[in-house]
Motif scaffolding. Structure first.
Motif, PDB file in Angstrom:
ATOM      1  N   PRO A 122      79.750  58.539  24.211  1.00 56.56           N
ATOM      2  CA  PRO A 122      80.386  59.651  23.742  1.00 56.56           C
ATOM      3  C   PRO A 122      79.488  60.865  23.566  1.00 56.56           C
ATOM      4  O   PRO A 122      80.055  62.079  24.267  1.00 56.56           O
ATOM      5  CB  PRO A 122      80.834  59.178  22.344  1.00 56.56           C
ATOM      6  N   LEU A 125      78.633  62.315  26.960  1.00 62.63           N
ATOM      7  CA  LEU A 125      80.094  62.599  27.771  1.00 62.63           C
ATOM      8  C   LEU A 125      80.281  64.219  27.076  1.00 62.63           C
ATOM      9  O   LEU A 125      80.266  65.191  27.962  1.00 62.63           O
ATOM     10  CB  LEU A 125      81.235  62.101  27.470  1.00 62.63           C
ATOM     11  N   ALA A 126      80.213  64.170  25.898  1.00 63.51           N
ATOM     12  CA  ALA A 126      80.250  65.533  25.385  1.00 63.51           C
ATOM     13  C   ALA A 126      79.667  66.645  25.933  1.00 63.51           C
ATOM     14  O   ALA A 126      79.707  67.752  26.209  1.00 63.51           O
ATOM     15  CB  ALA A 126      80.236  65.488  23.697  1.00 63.51           C
ATOM     16  N   ALA A 127      78.115  66.240  25.670  1.00 62.70           N
ATOM     17  CA  ALA A 127      77.059  67.399  26.213  1.00 62.70           C
ATOM     18  C   ALA A 127      77.237  67.639  27.963  1.00 62.70           C
ATOM     19  O   ALA A 127      77.082  68.681  28.079  1.00 62.70           O
ATOM     20  CB  ALA A 127      75.703  66.729  25.905  1.00 62.70           C
ATOM     21  N   LEU A 129      80.296  67.758  29.321  1.00 58.19           N
ATOM     22  CA  LEU A 129      81.367  68.531  29.527  1.00 58.19           C
ATOM     23  C   LEU A 129      80.956  69.966  28.995  1.00 58.19           C
ATOM     24  O   LEU A 129      81.561  70.710  29.675  1.00 58.19           O
ATOM     25  CB  LEU A 129      82.624  67.949  28.359  1.00 58.19           C
ATOM     26  N   ARG A 130      80.113  70.048  28.028  1.00 60.06           N
ATOM     27  CA  ARG A 130      79.802  71.290  27.514  1.00 60.06           C
ATOM     28  C   ARG A 130      79.059  72.032  28.660  1.00 60.06           C
ATOM     29  O   ARG A 130      79.231  73.303  28.990  1.00 60.06           O
ATOM     30  CB  ARG A 130      79.030  71.390  26.233  1.00 60.06           C
TER      31      ARG A 130
ATOM     32  N   PRO B 122      76.844  75.011  19.955  1.00 60.84           N
ATOM     33  CA  PRO B 122      76.671  74.061  21.096  1.00 60.84           C
ATOM     34  C   PRO B 122      77.410  72.707  20.693  1.00 60.84           C
ATOM     35  O   PRO B 122      78.194  72.034  21.358  1.00 60.84           O
ATOM     36  CB  PRO B 122      75.311  74.137  21.369  1.00 60.84           C
ATOM     37  N   LEU B 125      80.966  72.615  20.019  1.00 61.72           N
ATOM     38  CA  LEU B 125      81.923  72.624  21.266  1.00 61.72           C
ATOM     39  C   LEU B 125      81.825  71.639  22.212  1.00 61.72           C
ATOM     40  O   LEU B 125      82.831  71.196  22.690  1.00 61.72           O
ATOM     41  CB  LEU B 125      81.228  74.089  21.835  1.00 61.72           C
ATOM     42  N   ALA B 126      80.703  71.117  22.339  1.00 61.42           N
ATOM     43  CA  ALA B 126      80.595  69.617  23.189  1.00 61.42           C
ATOM     44  C   ALA B 126      81.665  68.614  22.407  1.00 61.42           C
ATOM     45  O   ALA B 126      82.338  68.269  23.288  1.00 61.42           O
ATOM     46  CB  ALA B 126      79.115  69.083  23.161  1.00 61.42           C
ATOM     47  N   ALA B 127      81.535  68.468  21.195  1.00 61.16           N
ATOM     48  CA  ALA B 127      82.470  67.423  20.649  1.00 61.16           C
ATOM     49  C   ALA B 127      83.787  67.650  21.076  1.00 61.16           C
ATOM     50  O   ALA B 127      84.858  66.946  21.062  1.00 61.16           O
ATOM     51  CB  ALA B 127      82.150  67.274  19.279  1.00 61.16           C
ATOM     52  N   HIS B 128      84.099  69.213  20.743  1.00 59.35           N
ATOM     53  CA  HIS B 128      85.489  69.850  21.037  1.00 59.35           C
ATOM     54  C   HIS B 128      86.012  69.337  22.276  1.00 59.35           C
ATOM     55  O   HIS B 128      87.218  69.066  22.468  1.00 59.35           O
ATOM     56  CB  HIS B 128      85.547  71.158  20.446  1.00 59.35           C
ATOM     57  N   LEU B 129      85.202  69.785  23.124  1.00 59.99           N
ATOM     58  CA  LEU B 129      85.577  69.345  24.647  1.00 59.99           C
ATOM     59  C   LEU B 129      85.852  68.114  24.798  1.00 59.99           C
ATOM     60  O   LEU B 129      86.993  67.634  25.370  1.00 59.99           O
ATOM     61  CB  LEU B 129      84.529  69.867  25.346  1.00 59.99           C
ATOM     62  N   ARG B 130      85.025  67.223  24.328  1.00 66.08           N
ATOM     63  CA  ARG B 130      85.263  65.564  24.354  1.00 66.08           C
ATOM     64  C   ARG B 130      86.664  65.116  23.895  1.00 66.08           C
ATOM     65  O   ARG B 130      87.339  64.431  24.418  1.00 66.08           O
ATOM     66  CB  ARG B 130      84.168  64.842  23.887  1.00 66.08           C
ATOM     67  N   MET B 133      89.403  66.010  26.105  1.00 67.95           N
ATOM     68  CA  MET B 133      89.606  65.349  27.027  1.00 67.95           C
ATOM     69  C   MET B 133      90.348  63.979  26.696  1.00 67.95           C
ATOM     70  O   MET B 133      91.293  63.566  27.485  1.00 67.95           O
ATOM     71  CB  MET B 133      88.182  64.826  27.462  1.00 67.95           C
TER      72      MET B 133
END
Lengths: 208, 208
Positions: A122, A125-127, A129-130, B122, B125-130, B133
């Motif tokens: 998780p 994956l988040a990093a 995507l960013r 950062p 934002l990463a967690a948000h993008l995940r 998904m």
DNA sequence: TGTCAATTGTCAGCGGCTGACACTAGCCTC
DNA sequence: GAGGCTAGTGTCAGCCGCTGACAATTGACA
């Protein structure tokens, strides 16, 4: 000619990356501590953090190699090529020479295994995507320049890149959960999916 | 009828969320410690973690309220509506009733400010993008079911959703960096961008 | 009211990460 | 080739996010 100091640094850097990837792909990301990595290279934990900003950065370092090449590839595409076509060609072209780039640091097989670790962890994956988002922003600027547009005023570069990125993400995911991990499979999937985007948006799905 | 215990729990939960959002939006996410939040509600740090899995979860909790409603909205769209149209209508419809949902916990203005904190931090934002998904995956399944397709066999649901998600992300970013933070501005941007996706993919950008 | 179960606080501890400072080892000049 | 200079490293102390374990408290319910 490189100085001894620089060579030593590069060696430690590579050793840390190799150790990290090795451990991540066998033991898993969460179950590997930074101390584990540092110990494997016989270096203090503090030193690890001087080379990589964090565990995450080490885990994404291989991807970074590929990604920077992709951006460069798009920049060098012929100006008369249509935007989406340029993006597509850049990726496909990138796959071709991926072997050499990666193999200079770790076996390609390890790279592919690491890719799956990213997809299944998780926080990674988040990093990831960013990072993709940052790349997309850069790509939008490149496209805008190619076409002589203002990125801030015209949304089309960002839209096109976002769509392309979306398709690539679907492709990657499909590929990483499938059985054929060859680059050829990835290539075929990419082409196929890119062809289906247009129709998927407009056409009626039931009449086909 | 709710028991006293449950009411108390809900109150602590809300208080923690309010305190967290308040602190995040003023002091910033990184510069707010979990202890700060717990202290503000006069509760032990351990208790905070019993309500929220981590700082991140508390920061994204408001978004979660909106997002779950969006998924539900799509599910209830008339079956004859085209996929992309259903997604579009669901979002637009969602904005309409956003006020009531948010206002039950915090002032809408705070929600909007928190949104910008997410975009500019950062790790958030990463967690948000995940999270996006995950939502997209869920949406793809909904669309596939509506159209009587197999998500695993036919890539079109996932492709359509990825494209839609991409456009929404571009929209959100544009909106959050612009000057007009009203919902009406967001609405207008969404419609405009969705209209431009098709052309942006196929048309020649220079002849327009 | 007294028993039981749920909620909370306290404490100890791990892992990621950082700043400060002393030490070591390569570099460069005289 | 000896010396000083500086880049790179190790050590140490400490913050913060987060977790398990256990004891104390507080609502629920007979």
């Amino acid at each position: 000619m490189e100085t001894l100091r620089e060579r030593k640094k590069q060696r430690t850097r590579d050793a840390l990356l190799r150790a990290a990837v090795e451990l991540f792909t066998t033991r898993g990301y969460e179950r590997t501590t930074v101390d584990d990595i540092a110990d494997a290279v016989d270096v203090s934990q503090r030193t690890f953090f001087r080379y990589y900003a964090g565990k995450e950065e080490a885990a994404l370092a291989l991807q970074e190699l590929v990604v920077t090449r992709f951006v460069a590839a798009v920049r060098e595409r012929p100006a008369e090529e249509a935007p989406m076509e340029a993006l597509k060609q850049a990726v496909l072209e990138g796959w071709q020479t991926l072997n050499e780039v990666i193999e200079a640091v770790v076996p390609v097989e390890l790279y592919l295994r690491m890719y799956r670790v990213i997809e299944s962890t998780p926080v990674l994956l988040a990093a990831h995507l960013r990072r993709n988002m940052e790349i997309e922003e850069a790509m939008a600027r490149v496209l805008a320049e190619r076409e002589g547009l203002d990125v801030e005023a015209d949304p089309r570069p960002r839209l096109a890149v976002a769509v392309f990125g979306g398709v690539m993400r679907v492709t990657e995911r499909q590929w990483s959960t499938g059985e054929d991990f060859s680059l050829e499979a990835m290539r075929a999937l990419t082409i196929s999916y890119l062809e289906q985007v247009g129709p998927a948006l407009t056409e009626n799905w039931r009449t086909r």
